[in-house]
Design an enzyme around this catalytic site. Structure first.
Site, PDB file in Angstrom:
ATOM      1  N   GLY A 197     -13.156   7.225   8.104  1.00  0.00           N
ATOM      2  CA  GLY A 197     -12.551   8.404   7.490  1.00  0.00           C
ATOM      3  C   GLY A 197     -13.683   9.195   6.855  1.00  0.00           C
ATOM      4  O   GLY A 197     -14.395   8.674   5.987  1.00  0.00           O
ATOM      5  N   GLY A 250     -13.324  12.346   5.492  1.00  0.00           N
ATOM      6  CA  GLY A 250     -12.720  13.485   4.782  1.00  0.00           C
ATOM      7  C   GLY A 250     -13.353  13.667   3.416  1.00  0.00           C
ATOM      8  O   GLY A 250     -14.562  13.464   3.235  1.00  0.00           O
ATOM      9  N   GLN A 251     -12.514  14.043   2.454  1.00  0.00           N
ATOM     10  CA  GLN A 251     -13.022  14.338   1.111  1.00  0.00           C
ATOM     11  C   GLN A 251     -13.662  13.108   0.476  1.00  0.00           C
ATOM     12  O   GLN A 251     -14.767  13.176  -0.057  1.00  0.00           O
ATOM     13  CB  GLN A 251     -11.874  14.822   0.216  1.00  0.00           C
ATOM     14  CG  GLN A 251     -11.248  16.129   0.669  1.00  0.00           C
ATOM     15  CD  GLN A 251     -12.080  17.320   0.224  1.00  0.00           C
ATOM     16  OE1 GLN A 251     -13.262  17.412   0.520  1.00  0.00           O
ATOM     17  NE2 GLN A 251     -11.451  18.228  -0.485  1.00  0.00           N
ATOM     18  N   ILE A 252     -12.941  11.981   0.508  1.00  0.00           N
ATOM     19  CA  ILE A 252     -13.508  10.769  -0.116  1.00  0.00           C
ATOM     20  C   ILE A 252     -14.639  10.220   0.755  1.00  0.00           C
ATOM     21  O   ILE A 252     -15.695   9.840   0.236  1.00  0.00           O
ATOM     22  CB  ILE A 252     -12.433   9.682  -0.342  1.00  0.00           C
ATOM     23  CG1 ILE A 252     -11.280  10.227  -1.190  1.00  0.00           C
ATOM     24  CG2 ILE A 252     -13.049   8.454  -1.028  1.00  0.00           C
ATOM     25  CD1 ILE A 252     -10.153   9.236  -1.432  1.00  0.00           C
ATOM     26  N   ARG A 264       2.875   8.852  -3.340  1.00  0.00           N
ATOM     27  CA  ARG A 264       1.980   8.084  -2.456  1.00  0.00           C
ATOM     28  C   ARG A 264       2.803   7.409  -1.357  1.00  0.00           C
ATOM     29  O   ARG A 264       2.359   7.258  -0.230  1.00  0.00           O
ATOM     30  CB  ARG A 264       1.221   7.031  -3.253  1.00  0.00           C
ATOM     31  CG  ARG A 264       0.247   7.605  -4.281  1.00  0.00           C
ATOM     32  CD  ARG A 264      -0.412   6.510  -5.092  1.00  0.00           C
ATOM     33  NE  ARG A 264      -1.372   7.014  -6.062  1.00  0.00           N
ATOM     34  CZ  ARG A 264      -1.067   7.310  -7.324  1.00  0.00           C
ATOM     35  NH1 ARG A 264       0.166   7.163  -7.772  1.00  0.00           N
ATOM     36  NH2 ARG A 264      -1.999   7.758  -8.141  1.00  0.00           N
ATOM     37  N   ILE A 322      -8.865   2.301   0.721  1.00  0.00           N
ATOM     38  CA  ILE A 322      -8.516   3.313  -0.294  1.00  0.00           C
ATOM     39  C   ILE A 322      -7.239   4.074   0.121  1.00  0.00           C
ATOM     40  O   ILE A 322      -6.559   4.664  -0.698  1.00  0.00           O
ATOM     41  CB  ILE A 322      -9.675   4.315  -0.515  1.00  0.00           C
ATOM     42  CG1 ILE A 322     -10.986   3.578  -0.861  1.00  0.00           C
ATOM     43  CG2 ILE A 322      -9.346   5.308  -1.620  1.00  0.00           C
ATOM     44  CD1 ILE A 322     -12.162   4.506  -1.202  1.00  0.00           C
ATOM     45  N   THR A 323      -6.935   4.041   1.408  1.00  0.00           N
ATOM     46  CA  THR A 323      -5.793   4.799   1.933  1.00  0.00           C
ATOM     47  C   THR A 323      -4.503   4.412   1.207  1.00  0.00           C
ATOM     48  O   THR A 323      -4.233   3.233   0.979  1.00  0.00           O
ATOM     49  CB  THR A 323      -5.663   4.536   3.452  1.00  0.00           C
ATOM     50  OG1 THR A 323      -6.885   4.914   4.083  1.00  0.00           O
ATOM     51  CG2 THR A 323      -4.512   5.323   4.063  1.00  0.00           C
ATOM     52  N   ARG A 369      -9.908   6.239 -15.334  1.00  0.00           N
ATOM     53  CA  ARG A 369      -9.143   7.365 -15.909  1.00  0.00           C
ATOM     54  C   ARG A 369      -8.721   7.027 -17.336  1.00  0.00           C
ATOM     55  O   ARG A 369      -8.859   7.844 -18.249  1.00  0.00           O
ATOM     56  CB  ARG A 369      -7.909   7.649 -15.037  1.00  0.00           C
ATOM     57  CG  ARG A 369      -8.293   8.321 -13.727  1.00  0.00           C
ATOM     58  CD  ARG A 369      -7.086   8.590 -12.846  1.00  0.00           C
ATOM     59  NE  ARG A 369      -7.471   9.410 -11.706  1.00  0.00           N
ATOM     60  CZ  ARG A 369      -6.922   9.345 -10.509  1.00  0.00           C
ATOM     61  NH1 ARG A 369      -5.932   8.500 -10.273  1.00  0.00           N
ATOM     62  NH2 ARG A 369      -7.332  10.141  -9.532  1.00  0.00           N
ATOM     63  N   HIS A 401      -0.677   0.385  -7.358  1.00  0.00           N
ATOM     64  CA  HIS A 401      -1.239   1.713  -7.608  1.00  0.00           C
ATOM     65  C   HIS A 401      -0.139   2.743  -7.387  1.00  0.00           C
ATOM     66  O   HIS A 401      -0.018   3.343  -6.337  1.00  0.00           O
ATOM     67  CB  HIS A 401      -2.396   1.956  -6.644  1.00  0.00           C
ATOM     68  CG  HIS A 401      -3.060   3.284  -6.821  1.00  0.00           C
ATOM     69  ND1 HIS A 401      -3.648   3.672  -7.988  1.00  0.00           N
ATOM     70  CD2 HIS A 401      -3.227   4.322  -5.965  1.00  0.00           C
ATOM     71  CE1 HIS A 401      -4.163   4.885  -7.843  1.00  0.00           C
ATOM     72  NE2 HIS A 401      -3.910   5.299  -6.624  1.00  0.00           N
TER      73      HIS A 401
HETATM   74  P1  A3D Z   1      -8.837  13.593   3.788  1.00  0.00           P
HETATM   75  O1  A3D Z   1      -9.850  14.496   3.208  1.00  0.00           O
HETATM   76  O2  A3D Z   1      -7.667  14.178   4.507  1.00  0.00           O
HETATM   77  O3  A3D Z   1      -9.602  12.585   4.774  1.00  0.00           O
HETATM   78  C1  A3D Z   1      -8.938  11.697   5.612  1.00  0.00           C
HETATM   79  C2  A3D Z   1      -9.707  11.624   6.903  1.00  0.00           C
HETATM   80  O4  A3D Z   1      -9.109  10.613   7.707  1.00  0.00           O
HETATM   81  C3  A3D Z   1      -9.679  12.933   7.724  1.00  0.00           C
HETATM   82  O5  A3D Z   1     -10.999  13.379   7.956  1.00  0.00           O
HETATM   83  C4  A3D Z   1      -8.990  12.525   9.018  1.00  0.00           C
HETATM   84  O6  A3D Z   1      -9.499  13.186  10.173  1.00  0.00           O
HETATM   85  C5  A3D Z   1      -9.272  11.035   9.054  1.00  0.00           C
HETATM   86  N1  A3D Z   1      -8.374  10.274   9.924  1.00  0.00           N
HETATM   87  C6  A3D Z   1      -7.050  10.469  10.158  1.00  0.00           C
HETATM   88  N2  A3D Z   1      -6.603   9.551  11.033  1.00  0.00           N
HETATM   89  C7  A3D Z   1      -7.667   8.766  11.348  1.00  0.00           C
HETATM   90  C8  A3D Z   1      -7.841   7.653  12.210  1.00  0.00           C
HETATM   91  N3  A3D Z   1      -6.821   7.153  12.918  1.00  0.00           N
HETATM   92  N4  A3D Z   1      -9.064   7.089  12.274  1.00  0.00           N
HETATM   93  C9  A3D Z   1     -10.107   7.588  11.568  1.00  0.00           C
HETATM   94  N5  A3D Z   1     -10.002   8.647  10.750  1.00  0.00           N
HETATM   95  C10 A3D Z   1      -8.797   9.232  10.648  1.00  0.00           C
HETATM   96  O7  A3D Z   1      -8.246  12.598   2.661  1.00  0.00           O
HETATM   97  P2  A3D Z   1      -9.015  11.998   1.377  1.00  0.00           P
HETATM   98  O8  A3D Z   1     -10.359  11.549   1.786  1.00  0.00           O
HETATM   99  O9  A3D Z   1      -8.834  12.930   0.235  1.00  0.00           O
HETATM  100  O10 A3D Z   1      -8.065  10.735   1.073  1.00  0.00           O
HETATM  101  C11 A3D Z   1      -8.033   9.648   1.974  1.00  0.00           C
HETATM  102  C12 A3D Z   1      -6.944   8.650   1.582  1.00  0.00           C
HETATM  103  O11 A3D Z   1      -7.239   8.084   0.308  1.00  0.00           O
HETATM  104  C13 A3D Z   1      -5.528   9.233   1.438  1.00  0.00           C
HETATM  105  O12 A3D Z   1      -4.583   8.348   2.005  1.00  0.00           O
HETATM  106  C14 A3D Z   1      -5.327   9.337  -0.058  1.00  0.00           C
HETATM  107  O13 A3D Z   1      -3.972   9.291  -0.432  1.00  0.00           O
HETATM  108  C15 A3D Z   1      -6.072   8.106  -0.511  1.00  0.00           C
HETATM  109  N6  A3D Z   1      -6.461   8.082  -1.919  1.00  0.00           N
HETATM  110  C16 A3D Z   1      -6.348   6.896  -2.568  1.00  0.00           C
HETATM  111  C17 A3D Z   1      -6.711   6.791  -3.881  1.00  0.00           C
HETATM  112  C18 A3D Z   1      -6.593   5.473  -4.593  1.00  0.00           C
HETATM  113  O14 A3D Z   1      -6.907   5.381  -5.761  1.00  0.00           O
HETATM  114  C19 A3D Z   1      -6.091   4.319  -3.886  1.00  0.00           C
HETATM  115  C20 A3D Z   1      -7.205   7.913  -4.575  1.00  0.00           C
HETATM  116  C21 A3D Z   1      -7.317   9.105  -3.880  1.00  0.00           C
HETATM  117  C22 A3D Z   1      -6.939   9.182  -2.541  1.00  0.00           C
END
Ligand code: A3D
Length: 320
Positions: free
Chosen positions: A10, A12-14, A89, A119-120, A152, A176
């Site tokens: 992944g 993305g942002q994280i 969530r 983290i997902t 936090r 969570h």
């Molecule tokens: P985002 O910036 O959308 O990044 C997610 C990435 O996953 C994107 O670049 C997608 O292209 C990629 N993706 C989608 N499907 C697949 C796949 N099958 N294989 C590989 N990559 C794929 O999201 P984000 O980075 O902001 O957040 C990611 C996840 O973390 C989300 O589910 C959030 O809800 C979760 N999250 C959890 C916490 C915790 O404290 C647990 C905090 C913040 C976010």
């Protein structure tokens, strides 16, 4: 000796923030994987180009091919979709469960010896599903949530008390979600428990209750402000803290979503509990005794997680 290899599933942002932090801290070489062609390659190159100014030695590679994560020491999974305003969530369950299946298989086939940090969201159910799909040992698959929720809580407390956040320790256990359990009794300023600080007049019970609630709502507060996604700086930092504890065998005591098999009276489920992370992965679960009111909150959090796991089994019969 070669550098450790850190695979980020992944980008993305994280994922991007994780890659930048891992490089700056020189935790190892980084592979960013995503299904969105161009995103992992673009972010890897951009971060690599920050190396000369920052002065770090780490190789970065972006990819859409699981073969590139081969031999990873650590995998951090953020693949999936984040929340939008108004979503819980749990609303992410169906979509992200399918993502965990493909990620779990990718890790099983290419990086079966890695320490895996999920983290997902919804976190406790997704880390369970990821473990099931990957087949890795339970002590090598863990969820990041408690470190973030505790951070936090610590931030809000340090502002309230006007003290360095380095001196504030705090503990948040349970799932969570809205039912997470900030443990006031085990949270301190330089060892002085929060209830004592209330007695000493440093704060009031009402203010402390409001901070506890703000901690529970911490993710939603950021989603409401950003409007287009969820928090990513602090979540990434929290996961890096866990990865570093593993790679450097630090034996850190961190609250994580870990597999409980008897601890806390739980038989075979993932939920947020205090753990020790070292070179053996989750080396120990610290089975602290909860007070009656804490146990009631913890039980309701456990019930919420069980509900999500059952929902996963309903969606994907191979998990039942
Ligand atoms: P985002 O910036 O959308 O990044 C997610 C990435 O996953 C994107 O670049 C997608 O292209 C990629 N993706 C989608 N499907 C697949 C796949 N099958 N294989 C590989 N990559 C794929 O999201 P984000 O980075 O902001 O957040 C990611 C996840 O973390 C989300 O589910 C959030 O809800 C979760 N999250 C959890 C916490 C915790 O404290 C647990 C905090 C913040 C976010």
């Amino acid at each position: 000796m070669t550098r450790p290899k850190i695979a980020l599933i992944g980008a993305g942002q994280i994922g991007g923030t994780l890659a930048h932090l891992a490089a700056i801290k020189e935790l190892g070489d980084v592979v960013l994987f995503d299904i969105a062609e161009g995103t992992p390659q673009g972010k890897a190159l951009d971060i690599a180009e920050s190396g000369p100014s920052e002065g770090f030695d780490a190789a970065l590679k972006g990819t859409t091919d699981y073969a590139d994560i081969a031999g990873a020491d650590v995998c951090i999974v953020t693949a999936g979709v984040p929340r939008k305003p108004g979503m819980s969530r749990d609303d992410l369950l169906g979509i992200n469960l399918k993502v965990m299946k493909s990620v779990g298989e990718g890790i099983r086939n290419h990086a079966p010896d890695a320490f895996v940090i999920c983290i997902t969201n919804p976190l406790d159910a997704m880390v369970w599903a990821l473990r099931e799909f990957s087949g890795l040992p339970h002590n090598k698959v863990v969820g990041m949530a408690g470190v973030l929720d505790s951070a936090r809580f610590r931030h809000f407390l340090s502002v309230e008390f006007n003290v360095s956040m380095r001196d504030v320790t705090a503990f948040v256990l349970g799932g969570h979600g809205d039912t997470m359990v900030p443990l006031v009794r085990y949270s301190t300023v330089a060892g002085i428990p929060l209830p004592d600080l209330v007695s000493m007049g440093w704060t009031t019970q009402d203010k402390l209750d409001a901070i506890v609630q703000r901690t529970r709502d911490g993710g939603a507060e950021i989603v409401g402000l950003l409007k287009t996604g969820s928090a990513f700086y602090a979540p990434a930092t929290s996961a890096i803290e866990m990865a570093e504890a593993y790679l450097k065998d630090q034996k850190r005591l961190l609250p994580c979503a870990a597999w409980c098999d008897g601890e806390f009276g739980l038989k075979g489920m993932y939920v947020g509990v205090p753990t020790i992370i070292g070179a053996g992965g989750i080396e120990k679960i610290v089975d602290i005794k909860l007070a009656k009111d804490e146990q009631v909150m913890f039980d309701s959090s456990v019930a919420a997680v069980r509900g999500l796991v059952d929902a996963c089994k309903g969606i994907d019969p191979s998990l039942a």
